[in-house]
Design an enzyme around this catalytic site. Structure first.
Site, short mmCIF file in Angstrom:
data_model
loop_
_atom_site.label_atom_id
_atom_site.label_comp_id
_atom_site.label_asym_id
_atom_site.label_seq_id
_atom_site.Cartn_x
_atom_site.Cartn_y
_atom_site.Cartn_z
N CYS A 108 0.36 2.76 6.43
CA CYS A 108 0.77 1.39 6.75
C CYS A 108 0.76 0.59 5.45
O CYS A 108 0.23 1.04 4.44
CB CYS A 108 -0.21 0.76 7.75
SG CYS A 108 -1.91 0.68 7.14
N CYS A 162 0.81 -1.22 0.00
CA CYS A 162 0.00 0.00 0.00
C CYS A 162 0.84 1.27 0.00
O CYS A 162 0.30 2.37 -0.15
CB CYS A 162 -0.95 0.00 1.19
SG CYS A 162 -2.01 -1.46 1.25
N HIS A 187 -9.17 2.84 -2.27
CA HIS A 187 -7.74 2.54 -2.12
C HIS A 187 -7.23 1.63 -3.23
O HIS A 187 -7.09 0.42 -3.04
CB HIS A 187 -7.53 1.89 -0.74
CG HIS A 187 -6.14 1.44 -0.46
ND1 HIS A 187 -5.01 2.13 -0.87
CD2 HIS A 187 -5.68 0.34 0.21
CE1 HIS A 187 -3.93 1.49 -0.47
NE2 HIS A 187 -4.31 0.39 0.17
#
Length: 436
Positions: free
Chosen positions: A422, A99, A392
């Site tokens: 994160c 991510c 996302h």
């Protein structure tokens, strides 16, 4: 305060972020259904160059990322160069840091700028949760390799006879950590329990995220940084993110059942980020190169930090670990920041990181620091909403956050912004940006 690490070239140039752009973000299997990540990447980079009016030959390097890899286009960066009319001699390579992938892409281009090997580059990422590499079972894969080596038909038939019906079933991409078998949502549940985060707190943060994102769109704050996407068969363009629920109420969130720990859990689909399709990119240059071209940068990259922790327990604490390093390297404290943008993978993860940033005990006993990083001022935090609302697309989120933060800093007259996330594998990323 530890050592400050200025991000400048040998000539003293700062690293300028000249412009940034993204596609609208679309929920899985909606507006971008059937559009692979490489096409989303070409779409956003092509439009970014067109809007900037920077000659394509000025760009000397393109670093791009994709988390959900497609076997037919393993180097998405090079395919974007070849598919957007850029100079074929433009260096291009792909990166992946889960991510935090576009954080890594930006850091790589910045390092090339500081080394003096380039003066301008593009960094970004794209992902599609709608076009997935559906695989085959390990047994079928092995048989297919052996069949290719077999010399006779009888040998091939004998190999195929070993297969059972279950071996022929398609295998979707894994959603769990390879090393632990835990899903991201399982980790979010761990964090909610460890840090005493309630369902009500998670739902409230998710609701806040959607309300602020909806307001940002309503106020026209995102128009400059989000392109209109025209999707085959070109009947209905997509101009805005389609995940934002501006009209929802807290009561709506309370109706959803837990998605991971179905008996005792508090993490739901509504207080988590959805699977999303999209792409984002930024143009970086040395400060002097931007001046030569008559460009006014959005802002500058002040510092960055990457961290890693164990994956078995509460692994989504990347912001709590990487933020103090990034601030230290920038020569700043939390109180110096104008804005804080934290990736909202899950409301539980976000709230846990906020809690630990202000924890003296965590700083002392875990980080080995004398004092807490600092309390997060709610008036500075995710002021335009976050990933729970926008969605996302894994590799695109960092570039979205950085572009969004720089635009908002400029609207506020400048200042410093922290962007942090994160990532799977216990990874963390943080960047400090500056606008004048």
């Amino acid at each position: 305060m530890g050592q400050v690490l200025p991000l400048v070239t040998r000539q003293g140039d700062r690293i300028a972020i000249v412009s940034g752009l993204r596609t609208p973000f679309a929920r899985q299997a909606t507006a971008f259904h059937g559009i692979p990540a490489v096409d989303l990447g070409k779409m956003v980079v092509g439009e970014l160059l067109a809007r900037s009016e920077i000659p394509a030959e000025v760009i000397e390097q393109l670093v791009f990322g994709q988390v959900v890899q497609m076997p037919e286009a393993p180097n998405i960066a090079r395919e974007i160069v070849l598919g957007t009319g850029m100079n074929v001699h433009t260096d291009a390579y792909s990166v992946s840091r889960a991510c935090a992938t576009s954080f890594q892409a930006i850091a790589n281009v910045a390092e090339s700028l500081m080394a003096g090997t380039i003066r301008a580059g593009i960094a970004g990422g794209a992902d599609s949760s709608s076009v997935l590499p559906i695989g085959v079972s390990k047994k079928l894969a092995r048989v297919l390799v052996d069949v290719n080596k077999a010399r006779t038909m009888s040998q091939r038939l004998k190999l195929f006879s070993r297969l059972r019906l279950r071996d022929l079933m398609p295998v979707p991409p894994a959603v769990a950590e390879y090393s632990t078998g835990l899903r991201m949502g399982d980790t979010a549940e761990q964090m909610a329990k460890t840090y005493g985060i309630t369902r009500e707190q998670q739902d409230a943060l998710a609701h806040r995220s959607h309300q602020r994102a909806a307001q940002a769109w309503s106020d026209g704050k995102l128009k400059e940084e989000v392109m209109t996407a025209f999707i085959p068969p070109y009947k209905q363009p997509l101009a805005e993110d389609n995940n934002i629920r501006g009209n929802s109420s807290l009561a709506d969130y309370a109706k959803l059942r837990p998605a991971f720990d179905r008996k005792h859990g508090t993490v739901t689909a509504a207080n988590s980020t959805p699977l999303t399709d999209g792409a984002a990119a930024v143009i970086l240059m040395t400060e002097s190169r931007a001046k030569e071209l008559g460009l006014v940068p959005l802002g500058y990259l002040r510092s960055y930090a990457f961290t890693a922790i164990d994956v078995w327990q509460d692994m989504l604490l990347g912001p709590a670990w990487s933020t103090p390093l990034a601030l230290e390297r920038a020569g700043l404290t939390m109180s110096d920041l104008t804005l804080i943008d934290m990736h909202e993978a899950f409301a539980a993860q976000t709230l846990a990181n906020i809690q630990l940033l202000g924890s003296e005990r965590f700083a002392r006993d875990v980080l080995g620091r004398a004092h807490a990083t600092g309390e997060v001022d709610d008036s500075k935090f995710n002021v335009l909403g976050g990933s729970i609302a926008y969605g996302h697309p894994f590799a695109a989120t960092g570039a979205r956050m950085i572009t969004q933060t720089l635009h908002e800093l400029r609207r506020r007259g400048g200042g410093f912004g922290l962007v942090t996330a994160c990532a799977a594998g216990g990874l963390g990323a943080a960047m400090v940006v500056e606008a004048e």
